[in-house]
Design a protein around this motif. Structure first.
Motif, mmCIF file in Angstrom:
data_model
loop_
_atom_site.group_PDB
_atom_site.id
_atom_site.type_symbol
_atom_site.label_atom_id
_atom_site.label_comp_id
_atom_site.label_asym_id
_atom_site.label_seq_id
_atom_site.Cartn_x
_atom_site.Cartn_y
_atom_site.Cartn_z
ATOM 1 N N THR A 182 -72.726 40.078 -12.916
ATOM 2 C CA THR A 182 -72.234 41.299 -13.567
ATOM 3 C C THR A 182 -72.369 42.454 -12.582
ATOM 4 N N TRP A 200 -68.519 45.392 -15.802
ATOM 5 C CA TRP A 200 -67.856 44.084 -15.888
ATOM 6 C C TRP A 200 -68.905 43.002 -16.098
ATOM 7 N N LEU A 206 -72.757 44.903 -23.407
ATOM 8 C CA LEU A 206 -73.269 44.858 -22.043
ATOM 9 C C LEU A 206 -73.492 46.268 -21.507
ATOM 10 N N LEU A 250 -76.180 37.576 -20.969
ATOM 11 C CA LEU A 250 -75.280 36.918 -20.019
ATOM 12 C C LEU A 250 -75.503 35.418 -19.930
#
Length: 600
Positions: A182, A200, A206, A250
């Motif tokens: 990420t 991202w 996130l 994640l």
């Protein structure tokens, strides 16, 4: 050739001997690989073009299958010039191909004998080659990411590219190089506080998690360190529980980070932060770190160049605005005695400012063309390096020839020299504009209404600088400043008078065209007065009009070339200063004007 990572091709006859490859099918299925099979050359070529496999396993059991294998090897290695495709040759124990010859000619990776007691060994060989294929694909992907990274930096050369889009492309390429799980951008405020942007993968959860992990707007110590070091950092994550929510979100085990600060003129504007999984760290090499460092240097140089261009354009706009304001001031004060002289040389000032500005703007056009040539040459060099790294000597030799030809056609050496000359000329032009603006400010009467001690040499130099466009024959003005007194008067008025007298002298010489033109300015003490004389060898002033030269609107110039206010304004200003302006001429050269000013 771009591979399809899930495709493995098997080439050989359909026979009972293939039963020994059942374990291979199971292995490929377990690894999520797609097995394609064929036993003729045409179908094999079609599959190679369509599927682009990274691994081909041949089965050789007789003369026909051996001939088919050699035809496919010839097609791949010689016809397609593909040096990366991995080959494994399998065969029955009773038939061994010419291994040494094939290894030397076709770079075969492995030979395996399909006997039942070697199944486990054969599978390990195939699995080792699959891993080698995966590693090769990873290296190729990283090389592409490195190329994309450097190209995104190179795109900043072009003025029509959006910087934000280029920066996003740069960040994605950098994430591929670092094998980041990420990444995000953190904008830095003037108070050295951070705000998150461009996260991202794009997930709201996130973004919220990263904000909590960083503790924004204040920066954690490992981020704050980049504000002082101002260079890329790659290090292990702090050993604490703050990253557990991020790992859980994640589904990863983050172990390292890469921080890439965006530095412009020694100030960090933002940071790109990349988090790397512990398994991906094996793929990060010193070569990639070097690429990141070089990209950082190039990016800083180009961003600073962009900032310089922005400031330069802003300064140009300010100068244009100043010129427009000057013209507006000229119109407003056209009927004012104090500023009537401005109308006499406003066009000359505009010309003086426009010349260096036009030169600078023209230089930008040349620079843009030069940058295109340099980028094209850089692209050829990148292709050449890729060919060399890939061992493709034929393509490398061709590219080397193209580079040599392009350098000659575009005259790169001349471009490098001319770029330095363009920068020097632009600096000189803008310095000239700056000097003109300063002289104009000193000339403005509004700023010089108070009496002060006169600095005659400085006043004379400023007047000559303003009148440079009127001195078309580049006459060197002779000066003899012998006065010792220090008069107190209005410097702005005195400069207007000197400017009008010198301008008339230059115009008279231009009209008369003498063989040895000269203009002389002298000063001397006379009782309690300072006497300044301006003498030229122009055509002289006929006696019958000498009593009219100080009258308003009287001029000997053609219609539209003079207002007839210059000497009138100067005469009135001398009276306001308590002095007088007189003319001495017998109708022939020389002509002399004398300004007498009281010391106090």
């Amino acid at each position: 050739m771009e591979r399809q990572q899930q495709s493995v091709l098997h080439v050989g006859p359909n026979s009972d001997a293939l039963d020994a490859l059942d374990a291979l099918d199971a292995l490929l299925t377990q690894r999520n690989y797609q097995l394609e099979a064929t036993d003729n050359l045409r179908a094999c070529k079609k599959l190679i073009r369509k599927k682009k496999p990274g691994l081909i396993i041949f089965y050789v059991e007789d003369t026909d299958s051996e001939a088919l294998t050699e035809q496919v090897l010839e097609y791949v290695r010689i016809g397609c010039q593909d040096k990366d495709l991995i080959f494994i040759v399998s065969h029955p124990p009773a038939r061994m191909p010419d291994a040494l010859s094939w290894i030397e000619k076709y770079d075969i990776s492995s030979f395996i004998s399909l006997s039942p007691d070697k199944n486990e060994f054969n599978l390990s060989v195939i699995e080792r080659n699959l891993k080698a294929w995966q590693r090769l694909e990873q290296i190729n992907a990283q090389h592409k990411a490195e190329s994309d990274l450097l190209m995104s930096v190179a795109h900043l050369h072009r003025n029509n590219n959006d910087i934000n889009e280029v920066m996003l492309t740069f960040m994605r390429s950098l994430a591929n190089i670092a094998c980041a799980t990420t990444h995000c951008r953190i904008k830095i405020s003037t108070q050295n506080e951070g705000s998150l942007s461009h996260v991202w993968p794009q997930k709201e959860s996130l973004e919220n998690t990263l904000t909590r992990v960083f503790g924004l707007p204040s920066l954690p110590a490992y981020l704050a360190r980049s504000l002082t070091e101002k260079k890329p950092q790659i290090d292990l994550l702090p050993n604490d529980d703050a990253f557990q929510p991020l790992n859980q979100l994640l589904g990863a085990k983050l172990s390292s980070y890469l921080i890439f600060p965006i530095v412009v003129y020694d100030k960090v504007l933002e940071m790109m932060v990349f988090f790397i999984d512990e398994h991906a760290m094996e793929s990060v090499s010193m070569r990639q770190i070097d690429v990141v460092s070089k990209a950082a240097e190039q990016l800083t140089i180009l961003l600073e160049r962009k900032e310089s261009e922005r400031r330069l354009k802003k300064q140009c706009n300010r100068l244009k605005e100043a010129l427009l304001e000057l013209k507006e001031t000229q119109n407003r004060l056209a009927h004012s005695e104090k500023m009537a002289t401005v109308g006499q040389f406003a066009a000359g000032i505009a010309h003086e400012i426009n010349n260096p500005l036009s030169s600078v703007l023209s230089n930008f056009g040349s620079m843009d063309n030069y940058l295109d040539s340099i980028l094209n040459l850089q692209n050829l060099h990148d292709q050449f390096l890729s060919a060399v790294e890939g061992g493709n000597q034929h393509v490398g030799a061709k590219l080397k020839s193209q580079i040599t030809d392009y350098r000659g056609q575009s005259d790169i050496d001349f471009i490098y020299d001319d770029i330095r000359e363009i920068v020097a000329q632009s600096q000189m032009g803008l310095s000239r504009v700056s000097d003109i603006i300063k002289d104009l400010q000193s000339f403005t009467v509004v700023q010089n209404q108070h009496h002060c001690q006169l600095d005659i040499p400085a006043i004379l130099n400023q007047s000559l600088s303003l009148l440079e466009s009127h001195n078309k024959r580049n006459i060197v003005v002779e000066t003899s400043l012998t006065h010792t007194c220090q008069p107190v008067s209005n410097a702005g008025f005195v400069q207007q008078i000197l400017t009008n007298l010198l301008k008339n002298a230059f115009q008279a010489i231009e009209q008369n065209q003498p063989d040895s033109p000269y203009v002389a300015v002298c000063t001397q003490d006379a009782d309690d007065r300072l006497v300044i004389t301006v003498k030229d060898n122009g055509p002289g002033i006929p006696p019958d009009i000498q009593d009219k030269v100080f009258d308003p609107f009287f001029t000997t110039k053609a219609v539209g070339q003079g207002s007839g206010l210059g000497l009138s304004v100067s005469y009135n200003l001398s009276k306001r200063l308590g002095g007088e302006l007189t003319l001495t001429s017998d109708g022939h050269p020389p002509t002399q004007f004398t300004l007498a000013l009281p010391i106090n």
